[in-house]
Design a protein around this motif. Sequence first.
Motif, PDB file in Angstrom:
ATOM      1  N   ILE A 162      52.104  39.257  32.546  1.00 40.08           N
ATOM      2  CA  ILE A 162      51.520  39.337  34.162  1.00 40.08           C
ATOM      3  C   ILE A 162      51.624  40.771  34.970  1.00 40.08           C
ATOM      4  CG2 ILE A 162      53.149  38.095  35.318  1.00 40.08           C
ATOM      5  CD1 ILE A 162      51.847  36.694  37.277  1.00 40.08           C
ATOM      6  N   ASP A 163      49.926  40.916  34.916  1.00 41.11           N
ATOM      7  CA  ASP A 163      50.372  42.363  35.583  1.00 41.11           C
ATOM      8  C   ASP A 163      50.597  42.533  36.540  1.00 41.11           C
ATOM      9  OD1 ASP A 163      48.360  44.818  35.082  1.00 41.11           O
ATOM     10  OD2 ASP A 163      47.250  43.851  37.000  1.00 41.11           O
ATOM     11  N   VAL A 223      48.600  45.487  32.881  1.00 43.80           N
ATOM     12  CA  VAL A 223      47.868  44.765  31.235  1.00 43.80           C
ATOM     13  C   VAL A 223      47.149  45.363  30.335  1.00 43.80           C
ATOM     14  CG1 VAL A 223      46.497  42.870  30.810  1.00 43.80           C
ATOM     15  CG2 VAL A 223      48.210  42.470  32.431  1.00 43.80           C
ATOM     16  N   GLU A 224      46.404  46.642  31.020  1.00 41.83           N
ATOM     17  CA  GLU A 224      45.573  47.401  30.135  1.00 41.83           C
ATOM     18  C   GLU A 224      46.435  48.087  28.915  1.00 41.83           C
ATOM     19  OE1 GLU A 224      45.208  47.958  32.961  1.00 41.83           O
ATOM     20  OE2 GLU A 224      44.014  46.480  33.799  1.00 41.83           O
ATOM     21  N   GLY A 225      47.715  48.771  29.426  1.00 41.02           N
ATOM     22  CA  GLY A 225      48.922  49.486  29.112  1.00 41.02           C
ATOM     23  C   GLY A 225      49.295  48.466  27.668  1.00 41.02           C
ATOM     24  N   LEU A 226      49.937  47.523  28.660  1.00 39.33           N
ATOM     25  CA  LEU A 226      50.515  46.704  27.209  1.00 39.33           C
ATOM     26  C   LEU A 226      49.246  45.782  26.116  1.00 39.33           C
ATOM     27  CD1 LEU A 226      53.044  44.229  26.838  1.00 39.33           C
ATOM     28  CD2 LEU A 226      52.072  43.328  28.015  1.00 39.33           C
ATOM     29  N   HIS A 228      43.363  34.128  39.734  1.00 36.19           N
ATOM     30  CA  HIS A 228      43.163  34.030  41.334  1.00 36.19           C
ATOM     31  C   HIS A 228      43.170  35.526  41.245  1.00 36.19           C
ATOM     32  CE1 HIS A 228      43.318  29.766  42.096  1.00 36.19           C
ATOM     33  NE2 HIS A 228      44.790  29.844  41.617  1.00 36.19           N
ATOM     34  N   GLY A 229      42.557  36.373  40.703  1.00 37.00           N
ATOM     35  CA  GLY A 229      42.465  38.185  40.757  1.00 37.00           C
ATOM     36  C   GLY A 229      43.598  38.224  39.803  1.00 37.00           C
ATOM     37  N   THR A 230      44.413  37.614  39.320  1.00 32.00           N
ATOM     38  CA  THR A 230      45.994  38.632  38.769  1.00 32.00           C
ATOM     39  C   THR A 230      45.174  38.274  37.226  1.00 32.00           C
ATOM     40  OG1 THR A 230      47.187  37.648  40.144  1.00 32.00           O
ATOM     41  CG2 THR A 230      47.755  38.799  38.673  1.00 32.00           C
ATOM     42  N   ARG A 231      45.699  39.854  36.638  1.00 29.72           N
ATOM     43  CA  ARG A 231      44.568  38.992  35.211  1.00 29.72           C
ATOM     44  C   ARG A 231      46.303  38.539  34.724  1.00 29.72           C
ATOM     45  NH1 ARG A 231      42.736  45.221  33.570  1.00 29.72           N
ATOM     46  NH2 ARG A 231      42.288  44.473  31.111  1.00 29.72           N
TER      47      ARG A 231
END
Lengths: 74, 528, 365
Positions: free
Chosen positions: B134-135, B39-42, B64-67
């Motif tokens: 989604i990450d 997700v950061e790169g995106l 639930h912990g998924t970005r």
Amino acid sequence: MIWLALVTVICIAAVDTNSLRQASRHEITVYAALVVLALAMSSLVSWHLWSDVHLIAPFDAMFGSMTKWLYEIL
Amino acid sequence: MLFKKRGTKTKDLGNHPERIAGLVDTSYGRPDEPLPSRVEGLRAWIEAEWQHCDDLLLREVDVHGTRVLLLWIRGMVDQARVEEGVLNPVSTLPKRRTDIGHLESVLHTVHVRRVKTRQELNAAVSDGQVVLCIDGSKEALILDVSQPPGRTIEKAEIEPTILGPQEGFVENLELNIALLRKRIRSPRFKVESMRIGVYSKTNLCILYIEGITKPALVEEAHQRLRKISIDAVNDINKLRELISDAPYTLFPTSEETERPDRVVAGLLQGRIGFMLDGAPTCLKVPTQFIHFLTAAEDYYMHFTLTLFIRVLRHVAYWASLLLPSLYVALLSFNQDLMPTPLLVTVASQHRGIPFPTILEALLMMGAFEVLREAGTRLPRAVGQSVSIVGTLIVGDAAVRAGLVSPGMVIVVAGTGVASFALPAYGFVNSSRIIQFLFVGIAGLAGLVGIVVFGLIIVTHLVSLRSFGVPYMAPIAPFSWQDIKDSFFRAPWFANTKRPGQYETLDSVSNRTPAPRPPNKSHLGEGKR
Amino acid sequence: MSKVQISRFQIILALVWSVLGSGIVTAPFIITQFVIRDAWITLILFTVGGLVSTSVAALFVRVLPNRSLICGLIDALGPWLGRVFGLWILVWMYLVSCKTLREGTSFVGITILPQTPLYIIAFAGAIACSYAVYMGAEVVMRNGEFISPLALIVFPTLFALSMQHLDVQNLMPVLADGWHPVLRAAVTPDVTYALELLIGLQFAHMLRNNRTLPKDMIIVTGIITVLGILLAVVTVGVVGQSAGYLQFPILEAVRSIRIGRNLERLDTLYILGVMSTVLIKLSVFHYAWCEGMKDVFKLSSHRIVALSGGLLVWAGSIAGFRSQLEVNHFMISVAPAYFVVTLVGIPILAVLVMAFRKRAKRRVC
């Protein structure tokens, strides 16, 4: 009439520019011959020479007598 | 090398569509590159790509912990559906491992599809859809909650009718297609979509009915559209000019309509339609001259009435074209054609007018056009006032001042009224220009000039084609089959075939037998 | 570029206007020089001329199918001799074009534009025709199709209205002066104008099936015969013996129409109608000439000579025919023999040579 003919020649040359660019040499010769003939005839009329020139005379000479004969047999 | 082509420094990329796509399309030359899985790169890529686009909204949610990253353009989506159909289900997910497949199954209240490339992601965001990343996934979900701004379906304003359906197209392509689909409930009704415009990426649809329309016609449409390479196509007129058969003619070779019923009628004749997102009209081809003198209402009244109305309209068209020039020719050259009492009246009216007839006509027609233009451009209430002031007060004052003759005012007003009787606005505009040419010729050579110029116009008209179909059909070339819906409309039971000029695959449109007198033994004779 | 195709309906209309276009202007004057009361009988004999033309056309399309007249000559007589005869036909087409334009110009000039120089009127006509020819055969034919419904409204109306002044006594007694004047009067309309139908051969290769051309020519002959007889009856019936002194007798018949106090001078409407049909005829002949030029001089397109040729026709119409009297002289004293030699002699010669060559080839095989 000659002025009108000259102006028209310029106008049709402008219209035909594309065709003439792609035309072969003999096509341009035919085109030029027609234009020159038209200008010559226009000048005959404009300069009042046409009363002395009878362009249909050759046909008259060739077929006049034949037609006369046709009327005679009828 | 590329930029030196044709000896100019202009950056002409016309012959390199892939390069245009690379430059302006989506991803700075990497349109087909897959999305980053993190997700950061995106996010970093999106922020760079959509730099200075403050209407883009990015929202990160922890599931639930998924970005999860959501992005959409403000104003292009249905906010309520985003809340209810996307954000609420995402935030109330049961506690388990979250992956893209799971999310796809959970978000069932909206239409969902997957994308893999940066170009697809950008196109979806531009279209007003929500993108969910989604990450850890190299794919993103596209959630169709778009609701671009636009008006709802309203009455047709340019082609109003008293009888028949009243709906008109709006600027929303999907809504417009739905209006057509409502009338042709068949899978044979084809809607082929494509994008045109390098920057605008406008959605364009080609409409036709499979099994009726000649396939070569559809292919020809595709070919012409494929040649388009322009920044933006936001209006149907731009499309019309880009695909036109005769770009320099004054006569329209494609028909524009805002009425779905007219489009449906055209499609059933074997024609094709073009619809553009953002344009409230449909472009129909092939088109003939005769189409511009038919109105939708002709089909909603009895055929006997249509005959009268259509003949009247044809007379109105030729009057709008020729009335001022005939008046000028009669007064300037061919006075002998006028009955003596009328000639005396007209001549006495014209006494004292400081202009020759041709100038008087040109001045009046020019003034009329200015008034018409002013009436169109101003707000409706003011426009009507301008028309009234122009026609009644200025006209009357001009006659009293001895600047124009009453006869000329009547002729120019009559011409205007005749042009208002024509149903096609674009066609009327062409006749507005041609009538000036006719007046000029009439002033120079009288009726002979009108006939010669008329023949030149006819020659031009018969030389035109619209997508291969002769423009003046069914008059020249003559077709008895097609003439049944031209100067008159044959009754529906007699109109059994589609126009032959379109070379349709299925030529029969109506297999209903002609109605016969009722069977007395079956129905009885009724009460006397 | 797809092959140009014209329909049977189009060729029929084009041929009708090719004869009537200028025939309606000059033929009545020529006929009334020989016979007045029996003018209508001369037009019955048009069928004979029409059938002669049809026979020539039938032979030509049978022996030289799918060829234009000039292409057929070149194929039959060889590239050199064929081109010489082709040139002869081209000169004929050119002369007919000039004559037609001159007839139309004089008609309009004498009747409604007496102050305007003739070369200006001729120029306007030449421009309209050249433009149509430039746009191609389909456009020329469609022009004919477009004009025909208008003519079908205008001419029958005028015809019906002028019937109110018809006096049958003007047509009596029939054949009082015998057959000789009738036959002499028939020479120009029934030989010259009837042979003009053979211009259709120049369009034969554009027809979907050129074997139908003779049938179409028979239809055209029928139409023209009927129309001609009606016109002759009405004109002589209305104008009477004074038709012999008039340059345009039909015009005088139309001029007699008066309805009430206000509706008169419908002759201008007639003149404008005739002008349109003259321009159609001119377009047909000029296009045929351009196609012929293309074949004889191996030009890439007829367009090369459409405009410059139009200019030549315009100049020739004024310089070649110095007055309407010369046109009349040409039509009465020169054209009959000239047309027979050109339009019967040359095509028949080509047909015979081609037939002989085919037979010789078969023998060799």
